[in-house]
Design a protein around this motif. Sequence first.
Motif, PDB file in Angstrom:
ATOM      1  N   LEU A  19       0.850  -1.184   0.000  1.00 32.39           N
ATOM      2  CA  LEU A  19       0.000   0.000   0.000  1.00 32.39           C
ATOM      3  C   LEU A  19       0.891   1.241   0.000  1.00 32.39           C
ATOM      4  N   LEU A  20       0.750   2.079  -1.010  1.00 36.50           N
ATOM      5  CA  LEU A  20       1.577   3.279  -1.158  1.00 36.50           C
ATOM      6  C   LEU A  20       0.854   4.508  -0.631  1.00 36.50           C
ATOM      7  N   CYS A  21      -0.345   4.751  -1.137  1.00 35.76           N
ATOM      8  CA  CYS A  21      -1.159   5.889  -0.703  1.00 35.76           C
ATOM      9  C   CYS A  21      -2.311   5.336   0.128  1.00 35.76           C
ATOM     10  N   ARG A  22      -2.197   5.448   1.435  1.00 31.32           N
ATOM     11  CA  ARG A  22      -3.207   4.819   2.293  1.00 31.32           C
ATOM     12  C   ARG A  22      -4.534   5.553   2.247  1.00 31.32           C
ATOM     13  N   CYS A  23      -4.526   6.859   1.986  1.00 31.44           N
ATOM     14  CA  CYS A  23      -5.786   7.601   1.910  1.00 31.44           C
ATOM     15  C   CYS A  23      -6.676   7.072   0.787  1.00 31.44           C
TER      16      CYS A  23
ATOM     17  N   ARG B 118      -1.895   0.979  -4.402  1.00 33.18           N
ATOM     18  CA  ARG B 118      -0.692   0.177  -4.214  1.00 33.18           C
ATOM     19  C   ARG B 118       0.395   0.600  -5.205  1.00 33.18           C
ATOM     20  N   ALA B 119       1.628   0.292  -4.854  1.00 29.71           N
ATOM     21  CA  ALA B 119       2.756   0.733  -5.674  1.00 29.71           C
ATOM     22  C   ALA B 119       2.652   0.193  -7.097  1.00 29.71           C
ATOM     23  N   GLY B 120       2.229  -1.056  -7.248  1.00 26.52           N
ATOM     24  CA  GLY B 120       2.100  -1.652  -8.580  1.00 26.52           C
ATOM     25  C   GLY B 120       1.079  -0.943  -9.440  1.00 26.52           C
ATOM     26  N   GLU B 121       0.031  -0.434  -8.822  1.00 26.86           N
ATOM     27  CA  GLU B 121      -0.995   0.286  -9.575  1.00 26.86           C
ATOM     28  C   GLU B 121      -0.453   1.602 -10.120  1.00 26.86           C
ATOM     29  N   LEU B 122       0.388   2.283  -9.336  1.00 25.33           N
ATOM     30  CA  LEU B 122       1.004   3.522  -9.820  1.00 25.33           C
ATOM     31  C   LEU B 122       1.948   3.210 -10.973  1.00 25.33           C
ATOM     32  N   ARG B 123       2.721   2.127 -10.848  1.00 27.76           N
ATOM     33  CA  ARG B 123       3.652   1.756 -11.922  1.00 27.76           C
ATOM     34  C   ARG B 123       2.894   1.414 -13.205  1.00 27.76           C
ATOM     35  N   ALA B 124       1.818   0.636 -13.066  1.00 27.57           N
ATOM     36  CA  ALA B 124       1.050   0.234 -14.241  1.00 27.57           C
ATOM     37  C   ALA B 124       0.429   1.441 -14.928  1.00 27.57           C
ATOM     38  N   ALA B 125      -0.109   2.355 -14.158  1.00 22.74           N
ATOM     39  CA  ALA B 125      -0.716   3.550 -14.736  1.00 22.74           C
ATOM     40  C   ALA B 125       0.328   4.411 -15.431  1.00 22.74           C
ATOM     41  N   ALA B 126       1.516   4.509 -14.830  1.00 22.26           N
ATOM     42  CA  ALA B 126       2.585   5.302 -15.436  1.00 22.26           C
ATOM     43  C   ALA B 126       3.012   4.695 -16.767  1.00 22.26           C
ATOM     44  N   ARG B 127       3.105   3.364 -16.830  1.00 19.57           N
ATOM     45  CA  ARG B 127       3.486   2.698 -18.083  1.00 19.57           C
ATOM     46  C   ARG B 127       2.427   2.922 -19.161  1.00 19.57           C
ATOM     47  N   ALA B 128       1.177   2.803 -18.777  1.00 20.86           N
ATOM     48  CA  ALA B 128       0.097   2.977 -19.747  1.00 20.86           C
ATOM     49  C   ALA B 128       0.052   4.405 -20.275  1.00 20.86           C
ATOM     50  N   GLU B 129       0.242   5.349 -19.384  1.00 22.25           N
ATOM     51  CA  GLU B 129       0.195   6.752 -19.787  1.00 22.25           C
ATOM     52  C   GLU B 129       1.406   7.109 -20.640  1.00 22.25           C
TER      53      GLU B 129
ATOM     54  N   THR C 266      -4.365   8.370 -11.054  1.00 19.58           N
ATOM     55  CA  THR C 266      -4.336   7.312 -10.028  1.00 19.58           C
ATOM     56  C   THR C 266      -4.916   7.751  -8.690  1.00 19.58           C
ATOM     57  N   ARG C 267      -5.094   9.066  -8.491  1.00 23.29           N
ATOM     58  CA  ARG C 267      -5.535   9.650  -7.223  1.00 23.29           C
ATOM     59  C   ARG C 267      -4.461   9.602  -6.141  1.00 23.29           C
ATOM     60  N   VAL C 268      -3.215   9.306  -6.492  1.00 25.27           N
ATOM     61  CA  VAL C 268      -2.152   9.319  -5.487  1.00 25.27           C
ATOM     62  C   VAL C 268      -2.019  10.736  -4.917  1.00 25.27           C
ATOM     63  N   GLY C 269      -2.006  10.844  -3.600  1.00 25.42           N
ATOM     64  CA  GLY C 269      -1.890  12.154  -2.960  1.00 25.42           C
ATOM     65  C   GLY C 269      -3.157  12.978  -2.976  1.00 25.42           C
ATOM     66  N   MET C 270      -4.304  12.369  -3.322  1.00 18.60           N
ATOM     67  CA  MET C 270      -5.550  13.126  -3.411  1.00 18.60           C
ATOM     68  C   MET C 270      -6.402  12.984  -2.155  1.00 18.60           C
ATOM     69  N   GLY C 271      -5.880  12.294  -1.140  1.00 19.97           N
ATOM     70  CA  GLY C 271      -6.663  12.047   0.060  1.00 19.97           C
ATOM     71  C   GLY C 271      -6.504  13.114   1.116  1.00 19.97           C
ATOM     72  N   ARG C 272      -6.825  12.750   2.338  1.00 17.19           N
ATOM     73  CA  ARG C 272      -6.865  13.702   3.446  1.00 17.19           C
ATOM     74  C   ARG C 272      -5.510  14.343   3.727  1.00 17.19           C
ATOM     75  N   CYS C 273      -4.424  13.609   3.517  1.00 16.34           N
ATOM     76  CA  CYS C 273      -3.105  14.176   3.829  1.00 16.34           C
ATOM     77  C   CYS C 273      -2.509  14.929   2.654  1.00 16.34           C
ATOM     78  N   GLN C 274      -3.150  14.898   1.481  1.00 12.14           N
ATOM     79  CA  GLN C 274      -2.686  15.591   0.280  1.00 12.14           C
ATOM     80  C   GLN C 274      -1.262  15.214  -0.103  1.00 12.14           C
ATOM     81  N   GLY C 275      -0.892  13.969   0.166  1.00 14.55           N
ATOM     82  CA  GLY C 275       0.423  13.503  -0.248  1.00 14.55           C
ATOM     83  C   GLY C 275       1.543  13.804   0.707  1.00 14.55           C
ATOM     84  N   ARG C 276       1.223  14.374   1.873  1.00 17.77           N
ATOM     85  CA  ARG C 276       2.297  14.660   2.829  1.00 17.77           C
ATOM     86  C   ARG C 276       2.992  13.378   3.277  1.00 17.77           C
ATOM     87  N   VAL C 277       2.236  12.266   3.336  1.00 21.85           N
ATOM     88  CA  VAL C 277       2.812  11.000   3.775  1.00 21.85           C
ATOM     89  C   VAL C 277       3.379  10.215   2.600  1.00 21.85           C
TER      90      VAL C 277
END
Length: 460
Positions: free
Chosen positions: A373-377, A381-392, A408-419
Motif C-alpha cells: 500500500l503506497l497511498c493509504r488515503c 498500491r505501488a504496482g498500480e502507480l507503476r502500471a498507470a505510469a506505463r500505460a500513460e 491514479t488519485r495518489v496524494g488526493m486524500g486527506r493528507c494531500q500527499g504529505r505521507v
Amino acid sequence: MKVAVVGAGPAGVRAVERLVAAGISPVWIDEAPDGGGRIYQRPPAGLARDARTLYGFEAKRATSVHETLDALKPKVDWRPETLVWHIRPEARTLNTLSRGRQAEVAYDAAILCTGAMDRVIPVPGWTRPGVTTLGAAQIALKTQGCGIGRRVAFLGTGPLLWLVAHQYAKAGAEVVAVLDTTSFATKLRAAPGLMLGGMTFAKGLYYTAWLRRRGIHIAEGVTPIAIDGDDNGVTAIAWRDAAGREHRAECDAAGIGWGLKPEAQLADLARVPFRHDPVQANWVPVRDEAGRTPVAGIYLAGDGAGIGGAEVAEIAGARAALTLLADAGHRIDPIETVTLDRRLASQARFRAALERAFPFPTHLARSIADDTLLCRCEGLRAGELRAAARAEAATGPATEVNRAKSFTRVGMGRCQGRVCGAAAAEVLAAELGCDVAAIGRLRGQPPVKPIPIPAPVSAP
C-alpha cells in the motif's frame, strides 16, 4: 503594521521575540494547545514533568524557549489551537479554524514557521495498528507519558531514530531492535563533516553508545521486509541485514521514519516557488539566507523552509524577523544580523554532513513491492502507480507527479500527499527512468488539513 506569525516552535518564538522588542505586537498562531513546537512540545498541565526528564540534553534550550514563549503571550494576540488552513497572498489574509469557528486574519507581512513532519517509506504492514512515525512515538512519550507499545522496534534512518530509541529505553520500554537502513560505512565517510556539529555530534554518539551498552539489538545497513501482524496490531518486524540474512524480532509496536520533510503547504498556497534540494532530497520553498521569499510580505524560518533542526530554527526565526523589520523601515543592528548569518552558515555545513551521513534511501523507495500500500488515503498500491505510469507513457509524456495524481488519485486524500508523496515520486521516477527532480512535487490545495464544512465564522 499588521504582522502574523504562524507557528510557535523555536523559530516562531525567536521571531516574535524580535518583533515585540521592535514594538510590533503580531497575531501569533499555533495549531497546538501550547507552543514549543514538536521538538519542545509541552505535556498537558495535569501531566507536568521536569524538563530534564522530558527533553534530556535539550532541557536548558527547551526551558529557555518556554520561558520566552510565556513572557511573550501577554504582549501579542496569542491564538493557540488554531489551524491556518489557507493563505491568500493577493488579499493578504489567513483563513483560520479554532475550536470549530472560522476566521480571517489580515496581515501586511507574515512569517511562516510551520515546522516539519516525518518522511515515510511504505513497507508491507506499515498501516497496521501499532505502527507510528518516529515523531508520533516521541509525541506520545512527551505529551502523555506513554509509549506506543511495551516491546517496540524502531526502523528508519537519521538522528531522530536514535534519539527516540534512547528516549523509549530510558523511559522503561523494551526496545527490541533499532534498525538503521544506512550503513555504518556511509556514516563513517561523513564523520569529518559531522565533527563540525560539536556538542550535537557528541550527543548523537552518546545515544548510540548508550543503546549498545544496554545490549539493545542494533543493525545498520538493513533492508526492511515487513511489519507482521493483523488487524489487532503488530506481532513482529522482519528485515535483512547487510549480508542478506533474514531476521525477525517479536514486538507489539513499531516506529518508522526516514528523516524529515518541510511542512510547506502554506508557503505553496502563498505562491512561493519551490526548488528540489538534492542534498536533503526534499522540495523546499525558495527564500534567501535572510528568510525573504520572492512573494512580497512572506518570510520563512525553521524546518518549514528546509530541514535544519531546533538550533537552526531559533537562529533563522530571529533572522527572518530582522529582515521583516528592515524591509518595513526599522533600524536593525547590523552586528546582530552578521552574527546570525555566520551561525546559519556554520550550521548549514554541519547539516550537509548530516544529510550525507543519513541519506534518504531512494533505492528502498524505488523498490517498494507492487502489492505494498503506497497511498493509504486512496488505497493505492505501488504496482498500480507503476502500471498507470506505463500505460500513460505509451500514449504521451507522463513525467510529472500531478499528472500521475490525476490518473491514479495518489496524494488526493486527506493528507494531500504529505505521507506518500516522497515515496510516490521515487516510484514514478524509477518506472519512467528519470531523475526524481523531473517528476515535480504534489501541489497543495486549501484546506491544508481537513476542516468541517460548514463552520461558524467569527469576527476578525
